[in-house]
Design a protein around this motif. Structure first.
Motif, PDB file in Angstrom:
ATOM      1  N   PRO A 147       0.361   3.976   3.222  1.00 39.58           N
ATOM      2  CA  PRO A 147       1.299   3.362   4.153  1.00 39.58           C
ATOM      3  C   PRO A 147       0.875   3.428   5.688  1.00 39.58           C
ATOM      4  O   PRO A 147       0.973   2.515   6.500  1.00 39.58           O
ATOM      5  CB  PRO A 147       2.458   4.172   3.911  1.00 39.58           C
ATOM      6  CG  PRO A 147       2.450   4.493   2.498  1.00 39.58           C
ATOM      7  CD  PRO A 147       0.966   4.864   2.301  1.00 39.58           C
ATOM      8  N   ARG A 207       2.549  -8.711   7.411  1.00 38.60           N
ATOM      9  CA  ARG A 207       2.313  -8.469   6.030  1.00 38.60           C
ATOM     10  C   ARG A 207       2.143  -6.813   5.802  1.00 38.60           C
ATOM     11  O   ARG A 207       2.631  -6.131   5.111  1.00 38.60           O
ATOM     12  CB  ARG A 207       1.392  -9.030   5.422  1.00 38.60           C
ATOM     13  CG  ARG A 207       1.674 -10.627   5.363  1.00 38.60           C
ATOM     14  CD  ARG A 207       0.667 -11.231   4.099  1.00 38.60           C
ATOM     15  NE  ARG A 207      -0.390 -11.492   4.868  1.00 38.60           N
ATOM     16  CZ  ARG A 207      -1.171 -12.509   5.573  1.00 38.60           C
ATOM     17  NH1 ARG A 207      -0.160 -13.430   6.108  1.00 38.60           N
ATOM     18  NH2 ARG A 207      -2.441 -12.363   5.774  1.00 38.60           N
ATOM     19  N   THR A 230       5.147  -4.800   6.513  1.00 42.38           N
ATOM     20  CA  THR A 230       6.174  -4.891   5.677  1.00 42.38           C
ATOM     21  C   THR A 230       5.847  -4.042   4.487  1.00 42.38           C
ATOM     22  O   THR A 230       6.658  -3.135   3.696  1.00 42.38           O
ATOM     23  CB  THR A 230       6.547  -6.305   5.314  1.00 42.38           C
ATOM     24  OG1 THR A 230       6.916  -6.886   6.478  1.00 42.38           O
ATOM     25  CG2 THR A 230       7.632  -6.423   4.291  1.00 42.38           C
ATOM     26  N   SER A 231       4.702  -3.805   4.181  1.00 40.26           N
ATOM     27  CA  SER A 231       4.007  -3.468   2.995  1.00 40.26           C
ATOM     28  C   SER A 231       3.909  -1.697   3.106  1.00 40.26           C
ATOM     29  O   SER A 231       4.551  -0.910   2.381  1.00 40.26           O
ATOM     30  CB  SER A 231       2.420  -3.795   2.642  1.00 40.26           C
ATOM     31  OG  SER A 231       1.971  -3.029   1.713  1.00 40.26           O
ATOM     32  N   THR A 285       7.454  -0.461   2.722  1.00 37.34           N
ATOM     33  CA  THR A 285       8.024  -0.772   1.221  1.00 37.34           C
ATOM     34  C   THR A 285       7.531   0.734   0.437  1.00 37.34           C
ATOM     35  O   THR A 285       8.062   1.275  -0.235  1.00 37.34           O
ATOM     36  CB  THR A 285       7.256  -1.791   0.640  1.00 37.34           C
ATOM     37  OG1 THR A 285       7.758  -2.980   1.248  1.00 37.34           O
ATOM     38  CG2 THR A 285       7.470  -2.070  -0.996  1.00 37.34           C
ATOM     39  N   ASP A 286       6.192   0.867   0.761  1.00 34.51           N
ATOM     40  CA  ASP A 286       5.823   2.020   0.233  1.00 34.51           C
ATOM     41  C   ASP A 286       5.675   3.565   0.956  1.00 34.51           C
ATOM     42  O   ASP A 286       5.298   4.701   0.504  1.00 34.51           O
ATOM     43  CB  ASP A 286       4.118   1.911  -0.063  1.00 34.51           C
ATOM     44  CG  ASP A 286       3.750   0.799  -0.871  1.00 34.51           C
ATOM     45  OD1 ASP A 286       4.516   0.374  -1.663  1.00 34.51           O
ATOM     46  OD2 ASP A 286       2.617   0.286  -0.801  1.00 34.51           O
ATOM     47  N   ARG A 318       9.086   5.667   9.673  1.00 31.96           N
ATOM     48  CA  ARG A 318       9.819   4.768   9.082  1.00 31.96           C
ATOM     49  C   ARG A 318      10.436   4.022  10.473  1.00 31.96           C
ATOM     50  O   ARG A 318      10.574   2.669  10.713  1.00 31.96           O
ATOM     51  CB  ARG A 318      11.153   5.038   8.390  1.00 31.96           C
ATOM     52  CG  ARG A 318      10.505   5.370   6.931  1.00 31.96           C
ATOM     53  CD  ARG A 318      11.611   5.304   5.720  1.00 31.96           C
ATOM     54  NE  ARG A 318      11.802   4.112   5.490  1.00 31.96           N
ATOM     55  CZ  ARG A 318      11.365   3.339   4.686  1.00 31.96           C
ATOM     56  NH1 ARG A 318      10.281   3.818   3.952  1.00 31.96           N
ATOM     57  NH2 ARG A 318      11.694   2.354   4.424  1.00 31.96           N
ATOM     58  N   SER A 373       9.329   0.325  11.536  1.00 24.75           N
ATOM     59  CA  SER A 373      10.087  -0.678  11.765  1.00 24.75           C
ATOM     60  C   SER A 373      10.507  -1.426  13.149  1.00 24.75           C
ATOM     61  O   SER A 373      10.679  -2.469  13.302  1.00 24.75           O
ATOM     62  CB  SER A 373      11.815   0.089  11.237  1.00 24.75           C
ATOM     63  OG  SER A 373      11.555   0.450  10.027  1.00 24.75           O
TER      64      SER A 373
END
Length: 500
Positions: free
Chosen positions: A407, A428, A431-432, A435-436, A444, A448
């Motif tokens: 990540p 991309r 976002t990935s 997610t992980d 985060r 974000s």
């Protein structure tokens, strides 16, 4: 300033010659090497004692100190004819004041030279082309290592007595770093000077090398006409002009300007960054005009160097893999240990040089070779050499499987791709990464925020507003409802909700 003050028992301070970024610049005499130099002294704000603002001011002073040191490192490693050379850096033991010792440029600022011309006797077209071409050559090399100046203007450019053009004050460039995306704590801060700011700067959006091209285009217009392209009035601000007004015609303002310069100027001030030429393209267009000299010129003339010694440097070619001896595992382990030591001493670029050598000589052991690439990609990202970082991290992430660092590496890859304008790829990756990602609130939050900035750039403004809006409760909890972080985030969201 004390009379006859000697800095660090070596530099006898003379008179002030200017200010910029985070410090004042003085002439000085290097007593050890018997030469004249320029000394930049970092500003030292007076801090109130025992007030609620003291802690915040101390933190701001520490941040300024770190930015000053980053300016030193970046300027020192450029080693370009168009940037003043760095000789020394240190802290004065008596005043605890950071200082930077630079090459003293004997000459005039471009602002002063422009003001010496008038409508009756304007600057020669070839003279203006030579100044802009030299600046473009320097920017081509600067942009190659993902540094963006962000404040190209006549007062930040000097013409040396030998005719060379120098670009000054990279401190503003480092205020936000070379990254295209500002950090959370820098929301709402607009870097640059209003008459020369690109559309993306005026809007507070991510900036890159095209912003410097826009500023140089404004400077080119001012050299040729004696005024900036856009004039602020009570009804039209500079910001409004940069965002909405088409660039004026150079040939309408001055009849002897060749059509190719007018066309170049129009392209340099294109509203979309992608539509502007590169610094190398600007140089190549202006070069023939800079060489079109009629009559004699003196040594100070910026047209003098144009036998083509200032063309942008060509990237160094790596030797073919077949000519490189493989590295042993012991050598690889030794390099990893040395890189760790260099990291502790904050010598990031020395670490990159070692890792470059290691990656070019793979051991044949996949785990070790991948580890070396991971470290190289990480350090390139840290040094904000985004073009190379993106390429290395792309390769690393294709080979990475189940590593807990994935990540963070995706985050670094996303930030690096954003810095070079690959916004779709950056979205991309981020976002990935989210997610992980685990439960690390700071990671985060930052990922974000970066994603929220990028989404509008790929046509997903509503998603960007939603992602940024989701950060507000966390910022309120972490920093307080009245903090600059929350206020700046609110301004960013309001700007997206109110498109130009």
């Amino acid at each position: 300033m004390d009379e006859d003050w000697t800095l660090a028992d070596r530099y006898r301070i003379g008179g002030p010659i200017g200010s910029g970024g985070m410090g004042q610049v003085w002439t000085a005499h290097d007593l050890q090497l018997d030469r004249e130099v320029a000394v930049k002294l970092m500003n030292q704000p007076a801090l109130p004692i025992g007030t609620p603002e003291t802690e915040e001011l101390l933190a701001a002073a520490a941040a300024d100190r770190e930015r000053f040191l980053r300016e030193v490192r970046t300027t020192a490693r450029l080693e370009l004819p168009g940037v003043p050379a760095v000789y020394d850096v240190g802290v004065d033991p008596e005043k605890n004041q950071l200082f930077l010792v630079l090459q003293l440029i004997h000459g005039s600022t471009l602002a002063d030279l422009i003001s010496s011309y008038d409508a009756a006797e304007p600057a020669p077209v070839s003279w203006c082309a030579a100044v802009a071409a030299q600046a473009a050559a320097t920017l081509a090399d600067v942009h190659r290592v993902d540094i963006v100046h962000r404040d190209i203007k006549p007062s930040n450019m000097m013409v040396h007595t030998d005719g060379q053009v120098k670009i000054l004050d990279f401190g503003v460039a480092l205020l936000q770093g070379a990254r295209a995306l500002p950090k959370l704590t820098q929301l709402g801060a607009t870097v640059g000077t209003p008459p020369y700011m690109s559309r993306e700067q005026a809007l507070g959006n991510p900036v890159g090398p095209p912003s410097d091209i826009y500023g140089l285009g404004c400077v080119l217009y001012e050299m040729l006409t004696g005024r900036v392209p856009f004039i602020q009035t009570s009804s039209r601000s500079y910001r409004d002009h940069h965002v909405n007004s088409e660039p004026p015609s150079l040939r309408a303002a001055r009849l002897d300007v060749p059509a190719e310069i007018d066309q170049l100027f129009q392209a340099m001030l294109a509203k979309l960054p992608a539509d502007r030429p590169s610094a190398t393209a600007v140089y190549e267009t202006l070069l023939p005009l800079a060489q079109a000299v009629e009559g004699g010129i003196d040594d100070r003339d910026p047209r003098r160097p144009f036998l083509r010694p200032l063309a942008p440097r060509r990237p160094r070619r790596q030797p073919p893999a077949s000519q490189v001896a493989p590295m042993t595992v012991d050598e690889a382990v030794d390099i990893i240990e040395r890189v760790s030591e260099l990291t502790e001493d904050d010598q990031v670029h020395a670490a990159i040089a070692l890792l470059d050598e290691a990656v070019a000589r793979p051991t044949g052991q996949p785990v070790i070779d991948l580890e070396l690439k991971i470290r190289l990609g990480t350090f390139l990202s840290l040094a904000e050499e985004s073009t190379r970082a993106a390429a290395v991290l792309d390769e690393v992430l294709l080979q990475l499987d189940g590593d807990e660092r994935a990540p963070e590496l995706r985050y670094q890859a996303g930030a690096s791709h954003a810095a070079i304008g690959n916004f779709d790829i950056a979205v991309r990756y981020l976002t990935s990464a989210l997610t992980d990602a685990g439960a690390d609130d700071t990671f985060r939050r930052d990922a974000s925020y970066q994603l929220g900035l990028l989404l509008p750039l790929v046509g997903r403004t509503a998603d960007g507003i939603r992602v940024l809006g989701s950060l507000r409760p966390q910022l309120v909890s972490e920093f307080g409802a009245d903090s600059v972080h929350v206020a700046s985030l609110d301004r960013r969201i309001a700007r997206l909700e109110r498109p130009e």
